[in-house]
Structures are given as structure tokens and as C-alpha cells.
Design a protein around this motif. Structure first.
Motif, PDB file in Angstrom:
ATOM      1  N   LEU A  69       0.831  -1.210   0.000  1.00 35.98           N
ATOM      2  CA  LEU A  69       0.000   0.000   0.000  1.00 35.98           C
ATOM      3  C   LEU A  69       0.865   1.260   0.000  1.00 35.98           C
ATOM      4  N   GLU A  70       2.001   1.193   0.706  1.00 34.63           N
ATOM      5  CA  GLU A  70       2.920   2.341   0.727  1.00 34.63           C
ATOM      6  C   GLU A  70       3.476   2.607  -0.671  1.00 34.63           C
ATOM      7  N   MET A  71       3.819   1.530  -1.360  1.00 32.87           N
ATOM      8  CA  MET A  71       4.329   1.683  -2.728  1.00 32.87           C
ATOM      9  C   MET A  71       3.291   2.406  -3.585  1.00 32.87           C
ATOM     10  N   CYS A  72       2.033   1.984  -3.488  1.00 34.58           N
ATOM     11  CA  CYS A  72       0.962   2.658  -4.249  1.00 34.58           C
ATOM     12  C   CYS A  72       0.816   4.114  -3.812  1.00 34.58           C
ATOM     13  N   ALA A  73       0.862   4.326  -2.493  1.00 27.93           N
ATOM     14  CA  ALA A  73       0.702   5.686  -1.966  1.00 27.93           C
ATOM     15  C   ALA A  73       1.806   6.597  -2.494  1.00 27.93           C
ATOM     16  N   CYS A  74       3.018   6.061  -2.597  1.00 30.64           N
ATOM     17  CA  CYS A  74       4.143   6.870  -3.088  1.00 30.64           C
ATOM     18  C   CYS A  74       4.093   6.999  -4.615  1.00 30.64           C
ATOM     19  N   LYS A  75       4.021   5.870  -5.282  1.00 30.72           N
ATOM     20  CA  LYS A  75       4.183   5.859  -6.740  1.00 30.72           C
ATOM     21  C   LYS A  75       3.020   6.533  -7.458  1.00 30.72           C
ATOM     22  N   THR A  76       1.806   6.201  -7.072  1.00 28.84           N
ATOM     23  CA  THR A  76       0.625   6.763  -7.737  1.00 28.84           C
ATOM     24  C   THR A  76       0.024   7.885  -6.892  1.00 28.84           C
ATOM     25  N   GLY A  77       0.025   7.671  -5.572  1.00 27.45           N
ATOM     26  CA  GLY A  77      -0.637   8.612  -4.673  1.00 27.45           C
ATOM     27  C   GLY A  77       0.002   9.993  -4.681  1.00 27.45           C
ATOM     28  N   CYS A  78       1.323  10.051  -4.804  1.00 25.89           N
ATOM     29  CA  CYS A  78       1.985  11.356  -4.697  1.00 25.89           C
ATOM     30  C   CYS A  78       1.613  12.285  -5.845  1.00 25.89           C
ATOM     31  N   LEU A  79       1.381  11.717  -7.038  1.00 24.69           N
ATOM     32  CA  LEU A  79       0.944  12.586  -8.127  1.00 24.69           C
ATOM     33  C   LEU A  79      -0.466  13.110  -7.855  1.00 24.69           C
ATOM     34  N   GLY A  80      -1.301  12.264  -7.252  1.00 28.82           N
ATOM     35  CA  GLY A  80      -2.622  12.720  -6.821  1.00 28.82           C
ATOM     36  C   GLY A  80      -2.501  13.812  -5.763  1.00 28.82           C
ATOM     37  N   ARG A  81      -1.609  13.591  -4.825  1.00 31.26           N
ATOM     38  CA  ARG A  81      -1.387  14.602  -3.779  1.00 31.26           C
ATOM     39  C   ARG A  81      -0.920  15.926  -4.376  1.00 31.26           C
ATOM     40  N   ILE A  82      -0.098  15.857  -5.413  1.00 32.49           N
ATOM     41  CA  ILE A  82       0.355  17.089  -6.079  1.00 32.49           C
ATOM     42  C   ILE A  82      -0.845  17.854  -6.635  1.00 32.49           C
ATOM     43  N   VAL A  83      -1.752  17.134  -7.296  1.00 32.91           N
ATOM     44  CA  VAL A  83      -2.964  17.758  -7.846  1.00 32.91           C
ATOM     45  C   VAL A  83      -3.698  18.536  -6.750  1.00 32.91           C
ATOM     46  N   ALA A  84      -3.961  17.833  -5.633  1.00 37.93           N
ATOM     47  CA  ALA A  84      -4.790  18.400  -4.572  1.00 37.93           C
ATOM     48  C   ALA A  84      -4.057  19.512  -3.816  1.00 37.93           C
ATOM     49  N   ARG A  85      -2.815  19.257  -3.446  1.00 40.99           N
ATOM     50  CA  ARG A  85      -2.076  20.236  -2.649  1.00 40.99           C
ATOM     51  C   ARG A  85      -1.777  21.504  -3.453  1.00 40.99           C
ATOM     52  N   LEU A  86      -1.491  21.327  -4.753  1.00 38.15           N
ATOM     53  CA  LEU A  86      -1.213  22.495  -5.587  1.00 38.15           C
ATOM     54  C   LEU A  86      -2.438  23.404  -5.641  1.00 38.15           C
ATOM     55  N   ALA A  87      -3.612  22.772  -5.818  1.00 32.54           N
ATOM     56  CA  ALA A  87      -4.854  23.568  -5.845  1.00 32.54           C
ATOM     57  C   ALA A  87      -5.041  24.302  -4.519  1.00 32.54           C
ATOM     58  N   ALA A  88      -4.753  23.618  -3.408  1.00 36.17           N
ATOM     59  CA  ALA A  88      -4.928  24.237  -2.095  1.00 36.17           C
ATOM     60  C   ALA A  88      -3.906  25.349  -1.860  1.00 36.17           C
ATOM     61  N   ILE A  89      -2.662  25.086  -2.248  1.00 32.80           N
ATOM     62  CA  ILE A  89      -1.601  26.074  -1.984  1.00 32.80           C
ATOM     63  C   ILE A  89      -1.808  27.347  -2.795  1.00 32.80           C
ATOM     64  N   ILE A  90      -2.060  27.190  -4.090  1.00 35.50           N
ATOM     65  CA  ILE A  90      -2.112  28.422  -4.893  1.00 35.50           C
ATOM     66  C   ILE A  90      -3.368  29.243  -4.604  1.00 35.50           C
ATOM     67  N   THR A  91      -4.412  28.603  -4.049  1.00 30.78           N
ATOM     68  CA  THR A  91      -5.599  29.388  -3.667  1.00 30.78           C
ATOM     69  C   THR A  91      -5.586  29.705  -2.167  1.00 30.78           C
ATOM     70  N   ASP A  92      -4.441  29.429  -1.528  1.00 31.76           N
ATOM     71  CA  ASP A  92      -4.213  29.852  -0.135  1.00 31.76           C
ATOM     72  C   ASP A  92      -5.206  29.272   0.871  1.00 31.76           C
ATOM     73  N   GLN A  93      -5.405  27.978   0.825  1.00 36.98           N
ATOM     74  CA  GLN A  93      -6.286  27.313   1.787  1.00 36.98           C
ATOM     75  C   GLN A  93      -5.533  27.064   3.097  1.00 36.98           C
ATOM     76  N   PRO A  94      -6.248  26.947   4.201  1.00 37.40           N
ATOM     77  CA  PRO A  94      -5.595  26.601   5.473  1.00 37.40           C
ATOM     78  C   PRO A  94      -4.967  25.211   5.372  1.00 37.40           C
ATOM     79  N   SER A  95      -3.957  24.961   6.221  1.00 31.58           N
ATOM     80  CA  SER A  95      -3.200  23.713   6.067  1.00 31.58           C
ATOM     81  C   SER A  95      -4.059  22.473   6.312  1.00 31.58           C
ATOM     82  N   GLU A  96      -5.118  22.591   7.155  1.00 34.87           N
ATOM     83  CA  GLU A  96      -5.940  21.393   7.380  1.00 34.87           C
ATOM     84  C   GLU A  96      -6.749  21.050   6.129  1.00 34.87           C
ATOM     85  N   VAL A  97      -7.106  22.054   5.352  1.00 33.83           N
ATOM     86  CA  VAL A  97      -7.808  21.794   4.085  1.00 33.83           C
ATOM     87  C   VAL A  97      -6.854  21.123   3.101  1.00 33.83           C
ATOM     88  N   GLU A  98      -5.624  21.645   3.029  1.00 32.04           N
ATOM     89  CA  GLU A  98      -4.615  21.057   2.145  1.00 32.04           C
ATOM     90  C   GLU A  98      -4.391  19.590   2.513  1.00 32.04           C
TER      91      GLU A  98
END
Lengths: 354, 354
Positions: free
Chosen positions: B190-219
Motif C-alpha cells: 500500500l505504501e508503494m501505491c501511496a508513493c508511486k501513484t498517490g503522490c501525483l494525486g497529492r500534487i494535484v490536490a495540494r497544488l490547488a490548495a496552496i495556490i488558492t491559499d487554503q488553510p493547512s488542514e484543508v490542504e
């Protein structure tokens, strides 16, 4: 500061080992990459990352990118030991590009041993090489010298700029290599060197300037010095290959005419094609295009380069570039010690094994 | 906003074409990469970069990483068109990893056509794939939405974190693939999936949160949603391969038992090895280790998975993960429209072609 530049090597290797230890365990992974969501596999990451990385580093390499960085930092009046972790950035990046280049070129040997992909497989080698593009960039986030946010952002923006141009340079080089005809001129060749090799040099210089907060004209000047030195170095390589080959004509060794055999579009080749009589230029082109050359054909090509004055031309351009490099930093008020070290550095680079 | 998610595709492709046009010229190069020191070779860069990149993009792909990014931006109450260039960041990164993965795996086919390295050569494909790791990161420097410095720095630091973990995940996956024995447990998988595939998903979500200045709990919440969804997606892939193969038993098609043939250590395999009787577990291990399997052997392995309840187990884990993903964003006050889109998104992802 260390007496000679090479004295820095053990401290640099220690700094690299802090970033990516020889032996990976779960504690290190958690501290460097953050908590796992489930569980890391330290053994897997050992084999996939740490083992190939240290195999390459232990084969030698003078760590001169790290050393030049430290020379600049000291030249800017700062304590180099404080910034040691940042010296790993260009060093690890450089070693990453070596692994990837070897996969791209299908190289067999690197630093006297089999290329990494021949030992660990193409998949492991490539992933390790690519990991080495991002691993060092995390140093800025970890912020060991407690840099203010604006310097960290400036460093990231600089790195993105230069790493993009590195790939432009590599792209041009690969593309020309795959073309039979020599389509490009001297300026395109110099640009390829400036991008492919020069940008890593620029990273060394600009990173030192950015993290020690130098004015932008100082950053520009040291970047120019590093870029021009790198281009001169690349041309020096081209000349060495031809001179070494001409020197051993008659007793053709295994390194005989390597660049001609590979059909490399070097500065000397581009110059010779422009300056030779049409029939000799055609003949040079013919030998370069051929997949198999006899020793006599290689010698013929080398003589065409020599007769066109291309060796002398390349040497003049390299000297010119080296002079331009020195001129670029002439206005900076480096102390005598730094100036001496930058001179020592030039010699150090020339006795190279990369 | 567009009526359906797929309506975004032309606008996304237009944004990508602004970053890296289909036809490269000197003006574009100068504006994106800065002035050359000597002279760029636009033709070379066309062949080395733009042609392979657009070849891959034109083969399809739903641009769902870009679309999910835009859904989040709108969900955060901002105008997605304003942030369109940033949507290209995860999309180009993802397509870069595809090219590199195909070289690593020696893949022959990608999206129904020859893998890029089979058309352009390993050197060109690999350099283009690697260039696609850095090209999109330059968008933050160009700063199309005029973001303040702290958000740009936060975005770079996030990207470095996630791209490092992506390479950890790929490293683990490759390492296990090269080992004969199945050494790891379910958490490592599961960690391998979380890193290999999940991190690109996390980039999608975190980038949207960061550039629109969301609080860290939302990110954190949207990152968790994206990571868990990606892991569920990966397990879904493993299940599909087995079910598809079992469904066609008797008329073995060319996709029959792909994962077993490749010796993939999927969640189902790991579970079956843990739950089966020792002799059946040994037999499964044997079939996985073998370089050549008959159709009967593959069927035997599939039946071991089925008898161990591994298909049901994997399905339950995937559903559990999907439920956890929904729960992660449950506390966020997205409007009904966004919630509907995130649901539509899940369906959209399932009908996938990547």
C-alpha cells in the motif's frame, strides 16, 4: 579553510551521507521523506537508491562541483562549513545526469567499471538517476543554514531555470547525434555546451551567490565564469580526443578516434566541414556517417581536421573562453586566496577523470 | 464552469500548447527558456522535445489530473480559468513519468501505439520524459496568476517532497519486481501505491490548495482524499486484471493473466501467499517466479487467488479506501456542485485508458 581543494572531499562525502546514508533504515526514511502512510521497505530503497548511488560515488569523481561551490562561498566572505549541505546539490545532480546519460547512450563503462545500468538493470539505474534530480532539491526545504524564504524561493527558481536548459542542451546533442548530416553551425554547438554542461556550472555559482545573498550583478558574473569555463572544458575534451588519437597513429589503441567513430559533431568537425575544400568536406562527412570505420579512415578524418586548422581553431576558442571566464569575475573583489583557489581549480578540473 | 468534466480537455490542451507549442521556434525558446548565450537549434528541440511530447498527448489520456485540479480550485471558490496554466503541472509530470516508466519496463505499447522509445529511440524518449519533470515546474516561476512569493515557495517545497516520494515508490516497485521471492507485506504494498501513484494525486490536490491559499488542514484533507483515491484506483487495476482473466478462461486472449505472467507482486498475490495452505502458496510462488507460464499454470494461479478469498479481500480494501477518501473531505464545506463533480470524477477515472 582546507589547504588544498581536494582536502574538502571527505567532508563533502560525509555531507552526502547525511542526505542519503550508505545504509538505509526506517528512521532515516521517516526523517528525510516524512512519515509513511503505511510502511516503507528500507531494504527495497537500499537496493533501489542508496546502493547504486554510493557505488557510483565510490568510483571516484573529484566532487569538483561541490568544491567550486565552497570556494565561491568562502570568496563571498562566508564560512563554507556552514553551507556544506548545499554543496551536495550540484554534486548529486551531476552524478544523477551521469547515470541517466549512460542509459541514454547505452554506455558500457563508467569510471573504469561497468555502467550502473549494466550492474543493477536499466530500471533501477534510471530510477536512481532520476531520484538524484529531486533528492538534493529537498535540501533547500530542510534549510540547514536557516535561510530566509526569499533566498530559498530564488534558489528553486534558479534551479528550475537551469535544469530546464540542461535538458534543452542534452536534447540538441542527442538529436544531432541521431542525424547523419551535420546541420548545425558553431554557435549552436557552443549553445549545446552552454546548456548541457554550462548550466550545471551555473547552478554551482548561482547557488553560492543566492544563498549568501549576493547582489544580482555578482550572481550574473560568477554564473558567466562557470558557464564559460564549462564550455572551454567541453571543447578541451574534443581537442584531447583528436590529439590523443593523432599522437598514437600507427599503434591504434582502443581509444583511437573515439569521437570520429561515434560520429560526434564536435566543434572541430563543424569547423573542418566549413573550412575544407568541398571534396574533403564530403569525405569527412562520409566517414562520420559510416557505422564502421577502418583505422585508416579514422586517420584520414583526423588529418582533414588537422589540415583545416580545426585543432588550432578549437584551441584558440577554448583559450578565448577561458579568458572571457576570468574577465567575467575580474570586477569582483575576491581576495587573493580565492583568486588563487579559482586558478588552482582550473588546473584541478583539467586533471579530470569524469 | 464547463457542464461536464471532459469539456475542460480542449482548454487544458491549449494551456499545455502555450507552455510547449507543437511547433518550436526561436521566439518561443527565448521567451520560455531565456536568451541563448549563442544560438538555440529550434529544429533539434522540436525533434527532441515537442514532437515526442505531443505524440504522447495526442494519443488520448483524459487529462484527469488537470481536471481534478480545476474541480478543487472551483470548489475552493476561485475561478478555474485563472489558474489553468497550473493545471498543466501534474498533467505534464504524469505524462513524463509514463515515458520514463516505459523505458524502465521495456514496454512495447502505450495507448495502443508503440511506446515512445520504440519510435524516437531510448535517448530522445528518456530526455523528453525527464524534461517533462522540469518544464512544468517553471510555470511557478513564470507566475501566471501573480501569486505572492510565499505560495510559490510552498508549492516548490510541496513538489520536491512529493516527487521524492514518487521515486521511492517506483524504486520499491522495481526492486520487488526484480526479486523472485515475495518478501513484503500488505502495508509495504500500500505504501508503494501511496508513493508511486498517490503522490501525483497529492500534487494535484495540494497544488490547488496552496495556490488558492487554503488553510493547512484543508490542504491535508484534499491530499488525503487524492492519495487514498489513487491507492484504491491501483488496487482496482490489480482486481480488473484477475477478473478479466478469469472471465475469459477457456478462450485465453492476449491479455490473459498479464500480472501473473509478469510476476507482479499485487495486493491479491501478497494476500493469497499469506492465506493459502503452505503447498498452494508454494505453488503460486513457483508460477510467479517462472519466466514462462502455460495458460493452465496461469489459470491455476488465478484459482489460488480466488480460493484464498484474495479477490474479495482486495475489493473490500478498495471500497474501504474509497470510503476513507470520501470521509477525508467530508468536513470541508464544498458546495453541492463540487461534491457532484468529485463523484463524477470517480466514475470518470474508472472508465480510464491510461
Amino acid at each position: 579553510m582546507r589547504e588544498t581543494l581536494a582536502d574538502w572531499q571527505p567532508a563533502i562525502d560525509e555531507a552526502i551521507a547525511t542526505l542519503i546514508p550508505r545504509d538505509i533504515d526506517a528512521d532515516y526514511l521517516e526523517s528525510f521523506f516524512g512519515s509513511p502512510t503505511y510502511a516503507y521497505d528500507p531494504d527495497g530503497i537500499q537496493h533501489a537508491l542508496a546502493t547504486p548511488l554510493w557505488d557510483l560515488l565510490d568510483r571516484g569523481g573529484k566532487r569538483w562541483r561541490a568544491i567550486l561551490f565552497l570556494v565561491f562561498v568562502e570568496g563571498f566572505g562566508e564560512d563554507p562549513t556552514e553551507y556544506l549541505p548545499y554543496a551536495c546539490i550540484p554534486e548529486i545532480l551531476h552524478n544523477g545526469t551521469i547515470i541517466v546519460d549512460d542509459v541514454e547512450d547505452g554506455a558500457t563503462i563508467r569510471r573504469g567499471e561497468p555502467a550502473l545500468h549494466r550492474i543493477y538493470g536499466r530500471d533501477v539505474a534510471l530510477n536512481a538517476g532520476n531520484a538524484m534530480y529531486f533528492l538534493p532539491l529537498k535540501i533547500l526545504t530542510r534549510n540547514p543554514a536557516d535561510l530566509p524564504a526569499d533566498r530559498r524561493l530564488a534558489a528553486y527558481e534558479m534551479l528550475m531555470h537551469e535544469l530546464n536548459r540542461t535538458h534543452l542542451g542534452q536534447g540538441m546533442d542527442i538529436c544531432w547525434h541521431n542525424e547523419r548530416q551535420v546541420r548545425i553551425g558553431i554557435d549552436e554547438y557552443l549553445e549545446m555546451c552552454a546548456c548541457k554542461t554550462g548550466c550545471l556550472g551555473r547552478i554551482v555559482a548561482r547557488l553560492a551567490a543566492i544563498i549568501t545573498d549576493q547582489p544580482s550583478e555578482v550572481e550574473r558574473a560568477v554564473a558567466e565564469y562557470a558557464e564559460l569555463t564549462a564550455v572551454a572544458f567541453q571543447i578541451g575534451d574534443d581537442i584531447l580526443d583528436v590529439e590523443h588519437s593523432l599522437g598514437q597513429a600507427g599503434e591504434f589503441g582502443k581509444e583511437f578516434g573515439n569521437d570520429i567513430l561515434e560520429g560526434k559533431k564536435t566543434l572541430l568537425v563543424i569547423h573542418a566541414l566549413q573550412k575544407s575544400e568541398p571534396d574533403r568536406a564530403r569525405r569527412l562527412q562520409e566517414i562520420l556517417e559510416s557505422d564502421n570505420n577502418t583505422d585508416d579512415e579514422i586517420l584520414e578524418a583526423l588529418e582533414i581536421l588537422e589540415d583545416a586548422g580545426s585543432i588550432d581553431y578549437a584551441r584558440e576558442r577554448a583559450l578565448e573562453l577561458a579568458a572571457e571566464a576570468r574577465a567575467a569575475i575580474d570586477g569582483l573583489d575576491f581576495d587573493d586566496e580565492t583568486t588563487r583557489k579559482l586558478e588552482e581549480f582550473t588546473e584541478f578540473v583539467i586533471e579530470r577523470d569524469v
